[in-house]
Design an enzyme around this catalytic site. Structure first.
Site, short mmCIF file in Angstrom:
data_model
loop_
_atom_site.label_atom_id
_atom_site.label_comp_id
_atom_site.label_asym_id
_atom_site.label_seq_id
_atom_site.Cartn_x
_atom_site.Cartn_y
_atom_site.Cartn_z
N LYS A 1 19.26 -13.78 -19.96
CA LYS A 1 18.24 -13.29 -19.02
C LYS A 1 18.32 -11.78 -18.83
CE LYS A 1 17.00 -17.60 -16.83
NZ LYS A 1 17.11 -18.54 -15.72
N ARG B 1 22.95 -24.21 -18.75
CA ARG B 1 21.74 -24.27 -19.58
C ARG B 1 21.75 -23.02 -20.46
NH1 ARG B 1 16.64 -22.23 -19.55
NH2 ARG B 1 14.99 -23.62 -20.27
N1 HH2 Z 1 15.46 -20.93 -16.59
C1 HH2 Z 1 14.37 -20.97 -17.40
C2 HH2 Z 1 13.70 -22.17 -17.61
N2 HH2 Z 1 14.12 -23.33 -17.05
N3 HH2 Z 1 15.66 -24.48 -15.67
C3 HH2 Z 1 16.72 -24.47 -14.86
N4 HH2 Z 1 17.15 -25.60 -14.27
N5 HH2 Z 1 17.42 -23.31 -14.59
C4 HH2 Z 1 17.04 -22.11 -15.14
O1 HH2 Z 1 17.70 -21.09 -14.85
C5 HH2 Z 1 15.90 -22.09 -16.00
C6 HH2 Z 1 15.22 -23.32 -16.25
C7 HH2 Z 1 13.89 -19.71 -18.05
O2 HH2 Z 1 14.53 -19.46 -19.25
P1 HH2 Z 1 14.00 -19.85 -20.72
O3 HH2 Z 1 13.68 -21.29 -20.86
O4 HH2 Z 1 15.03 -19.36 -21.66
O5 HH2 Z 1 12.70 -18.99 -20.93
P2 HH2 Z 1 11.15 -19.33 -20.72
O6 HH2 Z 1 10.94 -19.75 -19.32
O7 HH2 Z 1 10.49 -18.02 -21.06
O8 HH2 Z 1 10.78 -20.43 -21.66
#
Ligand code: HH2
Length: 285
Positions: free
Chosen positions: A230, A265
């Protein structure tokens, strides 16, 4: 499917869902626009192959999402979200039957379609606040749910987020979401809490939450942490390219583990698993 599915593994994930050992949740974004892996796994074959790779690296759960929730992202249509995730869930279960799949969505319709296709955990970044049918669905399905804290919604959440006391406010909010979920019939042992790193939080908010994570793990539910690659890690480590923020991510995983987090995650499963194995040995020595 109850969380006990995770206890069946041979390598010592004890307890009901989360024993003392860390559980790695591998991220699979089936989206064209996620911040670090957008567009990589839109193809079903590539997505399934990536999931299998993460399982082989030690992931116990594969978290599949069909909509980016990065700051500023725009919502996709629900039917498009389902069209992205359902074939990947089916394909992964054909390739690796028995895989524990979580569906990363705040929409009950998508969660329902995913559960029907074989997902067994719901990961709701809104903690059940954006769709009033979500928690009743989870209760009916009897499946585990991750309740995350988010301030505002993705499109505007990074516009000057303000808290008087971020740790207390996030803790109280998560305690309230857990109570609400239980009132609606979700069983206690199926609830996982997540402070929502980067969701309506500044760098200092993220640091305060990680540093004081015991306040949240002290609520008595397993805690999931999502720091992987992040922005705040890029800011602290000086690494601009998201996919290269692995070392900074690993540091946060170990620090969060020490403060009670048990689910992680992550995009980079192998590196986080290796570091957490060392942290576990250190703690138990
Ligand atoms: N962060 C993201 C998405 N889902 N779910 C949980 N439980 N906790 C988190 O911190 C979290 C999440 C955002 O990250 P990412 O999936 O890598 O990116 P994007 O939202 O751009 O797909």
């Amino acid at each position: 499917m109850p969380l006990t599915v995770l206890t069946a593994s041979q390598d010592g994930v004890g307890g009901r869902f989360i024993g003392p050992d860390p559980v790695l949740m591998g991220i699979l974004n089936v989206t064209p626009d996620s911040f670090s892996d957008g567009g990589w796994y839109v193809d079903r074959g590539k997505a399934v192959a990536r999931a299998v790779e993460m399982l082989d690296e030690g992931a116990k759960i594969i978290d599949i999402g069909g909509e980016s929730t990065r700051p500023g992202s725009a919502p996709v249509r629900p039917d498009e979200e389902m069209r992205r995730v359902v074939p990947v869930i089916r394909g992964l279960l054909e390739e690796r039957p028995g895989t524990v799949i979580s569906i990363d969505t705040y929409r009950s319709a998508t969660a329902e379609a995913a559960l029907e296709a074989g997902a067994s955990v719901v990961n709701d970044v809104s903690g059940g606040t954006m769709d009033e049918r979500m928690l009743p669905l989870v209760a009916r399905a009897g499946c585990p749910v991750v309740l995350m804290h988010m301030k505002g919604e993705p499109k505007i959440m990074q516009h000057d987020p303000y808290y008087r006391d971020v740790v207390r406010e996030v803790r109280d909010h998560l305690a309230e979401r857990a109570e609400t979920a239980m009132d609606l019939g979700v069983s206690r042992e199926n609830i996982v809490l997540d402070p929502g790193i980067g969701f309506g939080k500044t760098l200092l908010h993220n640091l305060a939450l990680l540093k004081n994570l015991e306040e949240i793990s002290g609520l008595g539910f397993p805690v999931l942490i999502g720091t992987s690659r992040k922005t705040f890690i890029g800011t602290l480590s000086g690494v601009e390219e998201a996919s290269e923020r692995v070392a900074g991510t690993v540091a946060t995983s170990v620090l969060a583990y020490e403060r009670g987090a048990r689910l992680f995650r992550v995009h980079d499963v192998r590196e986080n698993r290796e570091a957490l194995q060392v942290a576990v040995a250190f703690e138990r020595a």
